[in-house]
Every structure is written in structure tokens, then in C-alpha cells.
Write a protein that holds these residues in place. Structure first.
Motif, PDB file in Angstrom:
ATOM      1  N   UNK A  78       1.092  -1.255  -0.240  1.00  0.00           N
ATOM      2  CA  UNK A  78       0.326   0.101   0.013  1.00  0.00           C
ATOM      3  C   UNK A  78       1.323   1.114   0.428  1.00  0.00           C
ATOM      4  N   UNK A  79       2.043   1.319   0.750  1.00  0.00           N
ATOM      5  CA  UNK A  79       2.634   2.145   0.601  1.00  0.00           C
ATOM      6  C   UNK A  79       3.410   2.548  -0.307  1.00  0.00           C
TER       7      UNK A  79
ATOM      8  N   UNK B 132       3.700   5.389  -2.945  1.00  0.00           N
ATOM      9  CA  UNK B 132       4.886   6.527  -2.792  1.00  0.00           C
ATOM     10  C   UNK B 132       5.034   6.814  -4.536  1.00  0.00           C
ATOM     11  N   UNK B 133       4.683   5.419  -4.965  1.00  0.00           N
ATOM     12  CA  UNK B 133       4.367   6.578  -6.587  1.00  0.00           C
ATOM     13  C   UNK B 133       3.317   7.431  -7.096  1.00  0.00           C
TER      14      UNK B 133
ATOM     15  N   UNK C 153       8.028  11.100  -0.585  1.00  0.00           N
ATOM     16  CA  UNK C 153       9.661  10.845   0.592  1.00  0.00           C
ATOM     17  C   UNK C 153       8.719   9.783   1.912  1.00  0.00           C
ATOM     18  N   UNK C 154       7.708  10.393   2.482  1.00  0.00           N
ATOM     19  CA  UNK C 154       7.109  10.127   3.363  1.00  0.00           C
ATOM     20  C   UNK C 154       6.368   8.484   3.478  1.00  0.00           C
ATOM     21  N   UNK C 155       5.659   8.160   2.736  1.00  0.00           N
ATOM     22  CA  UNK C 155       5.159   6.995   2.050  1.00  0.00           C
ATOM     23  C   UNK C 155       6.316   6.221   2.347  1.00  0.00           C
TER      24      UNK C 155
ATOM     25  N   UNK D  49       7.799   5.079   5.042  1.00  0.00           N
ATOM     26  CA  UNK D  49       6.875   4.282   6.057  1.00  0.00           C
ATOM     27  C   UNK D  49       6.988   2.650   5.708  1.00  0.00           C
ATOM     28  N   UNK D  50       6.916   2.784   3.992  1.00  0.00           N
ATOM     29  CA  UNK D  50       7.665   1.151   2.687  1.00  0.00           C
ATOM     30  C   UNK D  50       8.202   0.993   3.958  1.00  0.00           C
ATOM     31  N   UNK D  51       9.112   1.668   3.695  1.00  0.00           N
ATOM     32  CA  UNK D  51      11.203   0.735   3.974  1.00  0.00           C
ATOM     33  C   UNK D  51      10.647   0.447   5.683  1.00  0.00           C
TER      34      UNK D  51
END
Length: 62
Positions: free
Chosen positions: A16-17, A21-22, A41-43, A46-48
């Protein structure tokens, strides 16, 4: 109802994150006015984090 593993839940949240990001990157590049790069940058951060938690849960067998 089948219970999901922690690694599966973290994998879904990572996906989802990554999609957010995309979407944020597309918004940044297609916007005619200057926008903040935090939309992408923020998503990504969070995905990382969720990706790291997914790998840790998978290694622990949860």
C-alpha cells in the motif's frame, strides 16, 4: 475465519505504501506548481519500515 500472519499484514502494508509513494511521485512530477517532495518521501520511508518489519517477522516465523 483464517488468521493472517504478521509478515503477511506487513507485506500488504508495504505494498500500500509503495503504491502511495508512486502516486506521490506522479503528483510531484505532473504538478504545474511547486509542491513539497514529502508527498513521495514520507510514504517511501513508511514502506521501508514495514518492509523491514516484514522480513523480521518472516525470519522469526510469525
Amino acid at each position: 475465519m483464517k488468521k493472517l500472519k504478521k509478515s503477511t499484514i506487513y507485506g500488504i502494508l508495504t505494498l500500500i505504501f509503495v503504491l502511495l509513494t508512486i502516486a506521490g511521485a506522479v503528483y510531484i512530477f505532473t504538478s504545474k506548481t511547486p509542491v513539497s517532495q514529502m508527498w513521495g518521501f514520507v510514504p517511501c520511508v513508511i514502506a521501508l519500515v514495514f518492509s523491514s518489519l516484514m522480513v523480521r517477522a518472516r525470519n522469526d516465523g510469525e
